[in-house]
Design a protein around this motif. Sequence first.
Motif, PDB file in Angstrom:
ATOM      1  N   GLU A  29       8.559   0.850  10.711  1.00  9.68           N
ATOM      2  CA  GLU A  29       8.906   1.364   9.388  1.00  9.68           C
ATOM      3  C   GLU A  29       7.659   1.746   8.591  1.00  9.68           C
ATOM      4  N   GLN A  30       6.617   0.928   8.682  1.00  3.25           N
ATOM      5  CA  GLN A  30       5.367   1.241   7.982  1.00  3.25           C
ATOM      6  C   GLN A  30       4.747   2.519   8.540  1.00  3.25           C
ATOM      7  N   LEU A  31       4.802   2.672   9.856  1.00  3.16           N
ATOM      8  CA  LEU A  31       4.256   3.879  10.473  1.00  3.16           C
ATOM      9  C   LEU A  31       5.045   5.115  10.043  1.00  3.16           C
ATOM     10  N   ALA A  32       6.362   5.005  10.018  1.00  2.80           N
ATOM     11  CA  ALA A  32       7.202   6.131   9.590  1.00  2.80           C
ATOM     12  C   ALA A  32       6.901   6.505   8.139  1.00  2.80           C
ATOM     13  N   ALA A  33       6.726   5.501   7.291  1.00  2.00           N
ATOM     14  CA  ALA A  33       6.438   5.753   5.875  1.00  2.00           C
ATOM     15  C   ALA A  33       5.069   6.396   5.680  1.00  2.00           C
ATOM     16  N   SER A  34       4.143   6.165   6.624  1.00  2.00           N
ATOM     17  CA  SER A  34       2.798   6.733   6.501  1.00  2.00           C
ATOM     18  C   SER A  34       2.688   8.128   7.118  1.00  2.00           C
ATOM     19  N   GLY A  35       3.825   8.694   7.529  1.00  9.55           N
ATOM     20  CA  GLY A  35       3.810  10.054   8.047  1.00  9.55           C
ATOM     21  C   GLY A  35       4.075  10.178   9.537  1.00  9.55           C
ATOM     22  N   MET A  36       4.271   9.062  10.217  1.00  6.20           N
ATOM     23  CA  MET A  36       4.559   9.113  11.653  1.00  6.20           C
ATOM     24  C   MET A  36       6.066   9.071  11.869  1.00  6.20           C
ATOM     25  N   GLY A  37       6.718  10.161  11.473  1.00  2.59           N
ATOM     26  CA  GLY A  37       8.167  10.232  11.558  1.00  2.59           C
ATOM     27  C   GLY A  37       8.708  10.130  12.973  1.00  2.59           C
ATOM     28  N   TRP A  38       7.880  10.464  13.950  1.00  4.22           N
ATOM     29  CA  TRP A  38       8.302  10.386  15.349  1.00  4.22           C
ATOM     30  C   TRP A  38       8.730   8.983  15.746  1.00  4.22           C
ATOM     31  N   THR A  39       8.255   7.960  15.023  1.00  2.00           N
ATOM     32  CA  THR A  39       8.608   6.579  15.377  1.00  2.00           C
ATOM     33  C   THR A  39      10.103   6.325  15.209  1.00  2.00           C
ATOM     34  N   GLU A  40      10.769   7.160  14.426  1.00  2.00           N
ATOM     35  CA  GLU A  40      12.219   7.016  14.245  1.00  2.00           C
ATOM     36  C   GLU A  40      12.974   7.236  15.557  1.00  2.00           C
ATOM     37  N   ASN A  41      12.356   7.965  16.495  1.00  2.00           N
ATOM     38  CA  ASN A  41      12.991   8.256  17.776  1.00  2.00           C
ATOM     39  C   ASN A  41      12.716   7.200  18.847  1.00  2.00           C
TER      40      ASN A  41
END
Length: 121
Positions: A29-41
Amino acid sequence: MDIVIWIASGLLALVFLLAGAMKIARTKEQLAASGMGWTENFSGGWVKLIGAAEVLGAVGVLVGGLVPVLAWAAPAASFGLAVIMVGAIVTHARRKEWSMIAINAILLALALFVAIARLAS
Protein backbone atom coordinates in the motif's frame (compact mmCIF):
# COMPACT_ATOMS: atom_id res chain seq x y z
CA MET A 1 36.98 -0.14 -20.95
CA ASP A 2 37.25 -1.66 -17.49
CA ILE A 3 36.41 1.70 -15.91
CA VAL A 4 33.27 1.98 -18.07
CA ILE A 5 32.21 -1.53 -17.01
CA TRP A 6 32.73 -0.67 -13.34
CA ILE A 7 30.78 2.58 -13.63
CA ALA A 8 27.92 0.76 -15.37
CA SER A 9 28.07 -2.06 -12.79
CA GLY A 10 28.05 0.39 -9.88
CA LEU A 11 25.14 2.34 -11.31
CA LEU A 12 23.18 -0.85 -12.01
CA ALA A 13 23.86 -2.19 -8.51
CA LEU A 14 22.95 1.11 -6.83
CA VAL A 15 19.64 1.48 -8.66
CA PHE A 16 18.53 -2.09 -7.95
CA LEU A 17 19.80 -2.09 -4.37
CA LEU A 18 17.75 1.02 -3.58
CA ALA A 19 14.67 -0.09 -5.53
CA GLY A 20 14.76 -3.59 -4.06
CA ALA A 21 15.32 -2.38 -0.50
CA MET A 22 12.35 -0.05 -0.84
CA LYS A 23 10.13 -2.91 -2.02
CA ILE A 24 11.26 -5.04 0.92
CA ALA A 25 10.94 -2.30 3.56
CA ARG A 26 7.59 -0.79 2.56
CA THR A 27 4.15 -2.32 2.38
CA LYS A 28 2.39 -2.81 -0.91
CA GLU A 29 0.00 0.00 0.00
CA GLN A 30 2.84 2.41 0.80
CA LEU A 31 4.49 1.61 -2.52
CA ALA A 32 1.23 2.16 -4.42
CA ALA A 33 0.71 5.49 -2.65
CA SER A 34 4.25 6.58 -3.62
CA GLY A 35 3.53 6.10 -7.32
CA MET A 36 4.14 2.39 -7.82
CA GLY A 37 0.63 1.61 -8.99
CA TRP A 38 1.79 -1.65 -10.55
CA THR A 39 1.86 -3.17 -7.05
CA GLU A 40 -1.95 -3.30 -7.20
CA ASN A 41 -1.58 -6.16 -9.70
CA PHE A 42 0.61 -8.26 -7.38
CA SER A 43 0.31 -9.74 -3.91
CA GLY A 44 2.45 -8.34 -1.13
CA GLY A 45 4.55 -11.50 -1.20
CA TRP A 46 5.32 -11.10 -4.89
CA VAL A 47 6.34 -7.48 -4.38
CA LYS A 48 8.74 -8.58 -1.59
CA LEU A 49 10.08 -11.38 -3.79
CA ILE A 50 10.76 -8.93 -6.63
CA GLY A 51 12.53 -6.64 -4.16
CA ALA A 52 14.65 -9.49 -2.80
CA ALA A 53 15.59 -10.54 -6.35
CA GLU A 54 16.65 -6.97 -7.12
CA VAL A 55 18.80 -6.76 -3.99
CA LEU A 56 20.41 -10.14 -4.67
CA GLY A 57 21.04 -9.11 -8.28
CA ALA A 58 22.74 -5.91 -7.14
CA VAL A 59 24.96 -7.86 -4.74
CA GLY A 60 25.78 -10.40 -7.46
CA VAL A 61 26.80 -7.69 -9.91
CA LEU A 62 29.29 -6.25 -7.41
CA VAL A 63 30.58 -9.46 -5.82
CA GLY A 64 31.04 -11.09 -9.21
CA GLY A 65 33.22 -8.20 -10.29
CA LEU A 66 35.28 -8.14 -7.10
CA VAL A 67 35.88 -11.82 -6.32
CA PRO A 68 37.66 -13.69 -9.13
CA VAL A 69 36.32 -17.09 -8.01
CA LEU A 70 32.77 -15.72 -8.33
CA ALA A 71 33.32 -13.97 -11.67
CA TRP A 72 30.35 -15.92 -13.10
CA ALA A 73 28.02 -14.16 -10.65
CA ALA A 74 28.24 -10.73 -12.32
CA PRO A 75 26.93 -11.76 -15.75
CA ALA A 76 24.40 -14.16 -14.19
CA ALA A 77 23.08 -11.44 -11.87
CA SER A 78 23.01 -8.90 -14.70
CA PHE A 79 21.04 -11.26 -16.92
CA GLY A 80 18.67 -11.88 -14.00
CA LEU A 81 18.12 -8.15 -13.59
CA ALA A 82 17.48 -7.92 -17.34
CA VAL A 83 14.77 -10.57 -17.00
CA ILE A 84 13.19 -8.55 -14.18
CA MET A 85 13.18 -5.50 -16.46
CA VAL A 86 11.48 -7.45 -19.25
CA GLY A 87 8.77 -8.37 -16.74
CA ALA A 88 8.53 -4.74 -15.67
CA ILE A 89 8.14 -3.61 -19.28
CA VAL A 90 5.33 -6.12 -19.85
CA THR A 91 3.59 -5.07 -16.62
CA HIS A 92 3.81 -1.35 -17.42
CA ALA A 93 2.68 -1.95 -21.02
CA ARG A 94 -0.43 -3.77 -19.78
CA ARG A 95 -1.13 -0.81 -17.48
CA LYS A 96 -0.37 1.70 -20.29
CA GLU A 97 2.32 3.37 -18.17
CA TRP A 98 4.44 4.42 -21.13
CA SER A 99 6.87 6.69 -19.28
CA MET A 100 7.87 3.84 -16.98
CA ILE A 101 8.66 1.62 -19.96
CA ALA A 102 11.38 4.04 -21.07
CA ILE A 103 13.06 3.82 -17.65
CA ASN A 104 12.78 0.04 -17.66
CA ALA A 105 14.24 -0.12 -21.18
CA ILE A 106 17.25 1.95 -20.11
CA LEU A 107 17.83 -0.33 -17.12
CA LEU A 108 17.39 -3.38 -19.37
CA ALA A 109 20.04 -2.03 -21.75
CA LEU A 110 22.39 -1.27 -18.85
CA ALA A 111 21.94 -4.75 -17.39
CA LEU A 112 22.60 -6.38 -20.77
CA PHE A 113 25.66 -4.20 -21.32
CA VAL A 114 27.13 -5.25 -17.94
CA ALA A 115 26.31 -8.92 -18.53
CA ILE A 116 27.90 -9.01 -21.99
CA ALA A 117 30.90 -6.92 -20.94
CA ARG A 118 31.55 -9.18 -17.92
CA LEU A 119 31.29 -12.29 -20.10
CA ALA A 120 33.75 -10.81 -22.58
CA SER A 121 36.31 -9.80 -19.96
